[in-house]
Design a protein around this motif. Structure first.
Motif, PDB file in Angstrom:
ATOM      1  N   PHE A 198      12.958 -33.558  93.865  1.00  0.00           N
ATOM      2  CA  PHE A 198      11.796 -32.822  94.982  1.00  0.00           C
ATOM      3  C   PHE A 198      12.400 -32.179  95.939  1.00  0.00           C
ATOM      4  CE2 PHE A 198      10.068 -37.152  93.156  1.00  0.00           C
ATOM      5  CZ  PHE A 198       9.085 -36.887  92.646  1.00  0.00           C
ATOM      6  N   GLU A 199      12.187 -30.755  95.699  1.00  0.00           N
ATOM      7  CA  GLU A 199      12.637 -29.699  96.441  1.00  0.00           C
ATOM      8  C   GLU A 199      11.743 -29.403  97.477  1.00  0.00           C
ATOM      9  OE1 GLU A 199      13.180 -26.767  93.218  1.00  0.00           O
ATOM     10  OE2 GLU A 199      15.439 -27.308  93.026  1.00  0.00           O
ATOM     11  N   GLY A 200      12.127 -28.874  98.832  1.00  0.00           N
ATOM     12  CA  GLY A 200      11.378 -28.395  99.856  1.00  0.00           C
ATOM     13  C   GLY A 200      10.933 -26.954  99.609  1.00  0.00           C
ATOM     14  N   GLN A 201      10.411 -26.360 100.370  1.00  0.00           N
ATOM     15  CA  GLN A 201       9.704 -25.065 100.241  1.00  0.00           C
ATOM     16  C   GLN A 201      11.010 -23.979  99.638  1.00  0.00           C
ATOM     17  OE1 GLN A 201       7.598 -23.869 103.879  1.00  0.00           O
ATOM     18  NE2 GLN A 201       6.257 -25.067 102.999  1.00  0.00           N
ATOM     19  N   ASN A 202      12.105 -24.316 100.300  1.00  0.00           N
ATOM     20  CA  ASN A 202      13.327 -23.620  99.637  1.00  0.00           C
ATOM     21  C   ASN A 202      13.952 -24.148  98.549  1.00  0.00           C
ATOM     22  OD1 ASN A 202      15.720 -22.312  99.262  1.00  0.00           O
ATOM     23  ND2 ASN A 202      16.378 -22.052 101.478  1.00  0.00           N
ATOM     24  N   THR A 203      13.980 -23.821  97.609  1.00  0.00           N
ATOM     25  CA  THR A 203      14.353 -24.594  96.329  1.00  0.00           C
ATOM     26  C   THR A 203      15.706 -25.083  96.434  1.00  0.00           C
ATOM     27  OG1 THR A 203      14.962 -22.871  94.968  1.00  0.00           O
ATOM     28  CG2 THR A 203      12.599 -23.383  94.747  1.00  0.00           C
ATOM     29  N   SER A 204      16.645 -24.569  97.168  1.00  0.00           N
ATOM     30  CA  SER A 204      17.843 -25.033  97.269  1.00  0.00           C
ATOM     31  C   SER A 204      18.096 -26.353  98.219  1.00  0.00           C
ATOM     32  CB  SER A 204      18.784 -24.165  97.850  1.00  0.00           C
ATOM     33  OG  SER A 204      18.732 -23.810  99.186  1.00  0.00           O
ATOM     34  N   GLU A 205      17.108 -26.519  98.717  1.00  0.00           N
ATOM     35  CA  GLU A 205      16.773 -27.838  99.765  1.00  0.00           C
ATOM     36  C   GLU A 205      15.862 -29.023  99.302  1.00  0.00           C
ATOM     37  OE1 GLU A 205      15.304 -26.284 103.570  1.00  0.00           O
ATOM     38  OE2 GLU A 205      17.012 -24.860 103.596  1.00  0.00           O
ATOM     39  N   LYS A 206      16.165 -30.058  99.536  1.00  0.00           N
ATOM     40  CA  LYS A 206      15.556 -31.273  99.200  1.00  0.00           C
ATOM     41  C   LYS A 206      14.309 -31.368 100.293  1.00  0.00           C
ATOM     42  CE  LYS A 206      18.793 -34.312 101.653  1.00  0.00           C
ATOM     43  NZ  LYS A 206      19.868 -35.165 101.405  1.00  0.00           N
ATOM     44  N   TYR A 207      13.468 -32.126  99.645  1.00  0.00           N
ATOM     45  CA  TYR A 207      12.065 -32.236 100.357  1.00  0.00           C
ATOM     46  C   TYR A 207      12.450 -32.854 101.759  1.00  0.00           C
ATOM     47  CZ  TYR A 207       7.114 -32.731 100.385  1.00  0.00           C
ATOM     48  OH  TYR A 207       5.597 -32.394 100.645  1.00  0.00           O
ATOM     49  N   SER A 208      11.830 -32.709 102.715  1.00  0.00           N
ATOM     50  CA  SER A 208      12.073 -33.463 104.016  1.00  0.00           C
ATOM     51  C   SER A 208      11.343 -34.527 104.442  1.00  0.00           C
ATOM     52  CB  SER A 208      11.720 -32.445 105.333  1.00  0.00           C
ATOM     53  OG  SER A 208      10.448 -32.556 105.579  1.00  0.00           O
ATOM     54  N   GLU A 209      11.904 -35.653 104.993  1.00  0.00           N
ATOM     55  CA  GLU A 209      11.404 -36.744 105.337  1.00  0.00           C
ATOM     56  C   GLU A 209      10.046 -36.642 106.080  1.00  0.00           C
ATOM     57  OE1 GLU A 209      13.737 -40.173 106.469  1.00  0.00           O
ATOM     58  OE2 GLU A 209      15.443 -39.542 105.204  1.00  0.00           O
ATOM     59  N   GLN A 210      10.059 -35.832 107.011  1.00  0.00           N
ATOM     60  CA  GLN A 210       8.780 -35.670 107.875  1.00  0.00           C
ATOM     61  C   GLN A 210       7.565 -35.020 107.012  1.00  0.00           C
ATOM     62  OE1 GLN A 210      11.898 -34.172 108.797  1.00  0.00           O
ATOM     63  NE2 GLN A 210      12.582 -35.436 110.425  1.00  0.00           N
ATOM     64  N   SER A 211       7.711 -34.235 105.987  1.00  0.00           N
ATOM     65  CA  SER A 211       6.710 -33.766 105.125  1.00  0.00           C
ATOM     66  C   SER A 211       6.392 -34.886 104.219  1.00  0.00           C
ATOM     67  CB  SER A 211       7.481 -32.748 104.210  1.00  0.00           C
ATOM     68  OG  SER A 211       7.902 -31.607 105.092  1.00  0.00           O
ATOM     69  N   LEU A 212       7.251 -35.719 103.881  1.00  0.00           N
ATOM     70  CA  LEU A 212       6.854 -36.874 103.142  1.00  0.00           C
ATOM     71  C   LEU A 212       6.114 -37.811 103.837  1.00  0.00           C
ATOM     72  CD1 LEU A 212       7.041 -38.431 100.160  1.00  0.00           C
ATOM     73  CD2 LEU A 212       9.075 -39.273 101.323  1.00  0.00           C
ATOM     74  N   GLN A 213       6.288 -38.092 105.049  1.00  0.00           N
ATOM     75  CA  GLN A 213       5.418 -38.761 105.729  1.00  0.00           C
ATOM     76  C   GLN A 213       4.041 -38.083 106.093  1.00  0.00           C
ATOM     77  OE1 GLN A 213       6.470 -41.918 106.978  1.00  0.00           O
ATOM     78  NE2 GLN A 213       4.166 -42.172 107.667  1.00  0.00           N
ATOM     79  N   SER A 214       3.878 -36.924 106.056  1.00  0.00           N
ATOM     80  CA  SER A 214       2.770 -36.151 106.343  1.00  0.00           C
ATOM     81  C   SER A 214       2.159 -36.330 104.927  1.00  0.00           C
ATOM     82  CB  SER A 214       3.082 -34.697 106.560  1.00  0.00           C
ATOM     83  OG  SER A 214       1.921 -34.072 106.750  1.00  0.00           O
ATOM     84  N   VAL A 215       2.384 -36.247 103.775  1.00  0.00           N
ATOM     85  CA  VAL A 215       2.048 -36.232 102.395  1.00  0.00           C
ATOM     86  C   VAL A 215       1.268 -37.458 102.420  1.00  0.00           C
ATOM     87  CG1 VAL A 215       2.289 -36.813  99.955  1.00  0.00           C
ATOM     88  CG2 VAL A 215       3.510 -34.883 101.280  1.00  0.00           C
ATOM     89  N   LEU A 216       2.039 -38.600 102.901  1.00  0.00           N
ATOM     90  CA  LEU A 216       1.169 -40.148 103.057  1.00  0.00           C
ATOM     91  C   LEU A 216       0.126 -40.006 103.825  1.00  0.00           C
ATOM     92  CD1 LEU A 216       1.027 -43.014 102.068  1.00  0.00           C
ATOM     93  CD2 LEU A 216       2.692 -43.685 103.978  1.00  0.00           C
ATOM     94  N   LYS A 217       0.131 -39.460 104.993  1.00  0.00           N
ATOM     95  CA  LYS A 217      -1.054 -39.409 106.119  1.00  0.00           C
ATOM     96  C   LYS A 217      -2.034 -38.858 105.456  1.00  0.00           C
ATOM     97  CE  LYS A 217      -1.965 -37.869 110.676  1.00  0.00           C
ATOM     98  NZ  LYS A 217      -1.515 -37.115 111.773  1.00  0.00           N
ATOM     99  N   THR A 218      -1.876 -37.644 104.770  1.00  0.00           N
ATOM    100  CA  THR A 218      -3.036 -36.714 104.168  1.00  0.00           C
ATOM    101  C   THR A 218      -3.721 -37.516 103.024  1.00  0.00           C
ATOM    102  OG1 THR A 218      -1.975 -34.632 104.651  1.00  0.00           O
ATOM    103  CG2 THR A 218      -3.486 -34.401 102.984  1.00  0.00           C
TER     104      THR A 218
END
Length: 159
Positions: free
Chosen positions: A72-92
């Motif tokens: 699961f990549e972040g917006q930049n494909t060389s970076e992994k997805y962020s924990e904060q974004s994952l928490q936001s996904v759950l909230k949504t």
């Protein structure tokens, strides 16, 4: 699809959020239906099984997003997805489903363990799947699961 796959993997495999985010493409062994969790808490590796249903979801996600290194990549494909974004996904997701109870990513892991226990999985296996060093850590799930206790027949009933 990406977010559904992420949340589903956390629940279906009992993953910690950091374990999900650190998954690489090489960690998915689709031939054996297992995920290799590398250097998790306590710097230990472990293997967790996953269902064909989750595998299909991950395959559909892969075909659409084509990640290069991190599952699961972040917006930049060389970076992994962020924990904060994952928490936001759950909230949504909670908002969309109108669930108002407080829910955390860790509760998905907790639910995984509780449901395994309720379905008769031995506590020692659950300990191994969760990557707990001590059985005492895993034993917190025994007080949560009342479904199994309700199935126990009292010897008095046979008198």
């Amino acid at each position: 699809m990406k977010h559904k796959a992420m949340l589903s993997l956390i629940y279906a495999c009992g993953l910690r959020r950091s374990e999900l985010i650190n998954l690489t493409l090489n960690d998915i062994d689709s031939k054996r239906n297992v995920i290799i969790i590398r250097q998790s808490k306590g710097k230990k590796d472990r293997i967790v099984p996953f269902s064909g249903k989750v595998l299909e979801m991950v395959r559909d996600y892969y075909k659409l997003y084509k990640p290069k290194h991190w599952l699961f990549e972040g917006q930049n494909t060389s970076e992994k997805y962020s924990e904060q974004s994952l928490q936001s996904v759950l909230k949504t997701a909670l908002e969309k489903t109108k669930i108002t109870k407080p829910v955390t990513l860790h509760w998905l892991r907790h639910s995984y363990a509780t449901h395994l226990l309720e379905n008769g999985t031995d506590l020692r296996y659950i300990q191994e799947l969760l990557g707990h060093n001590s059985s005492r850590t895993t034993e917190i799930y025994t007080h949560v699961s009342t479904k199994s206790l309700q199935q126990i027949k009292s010897p008095f009933d046979d008198l």
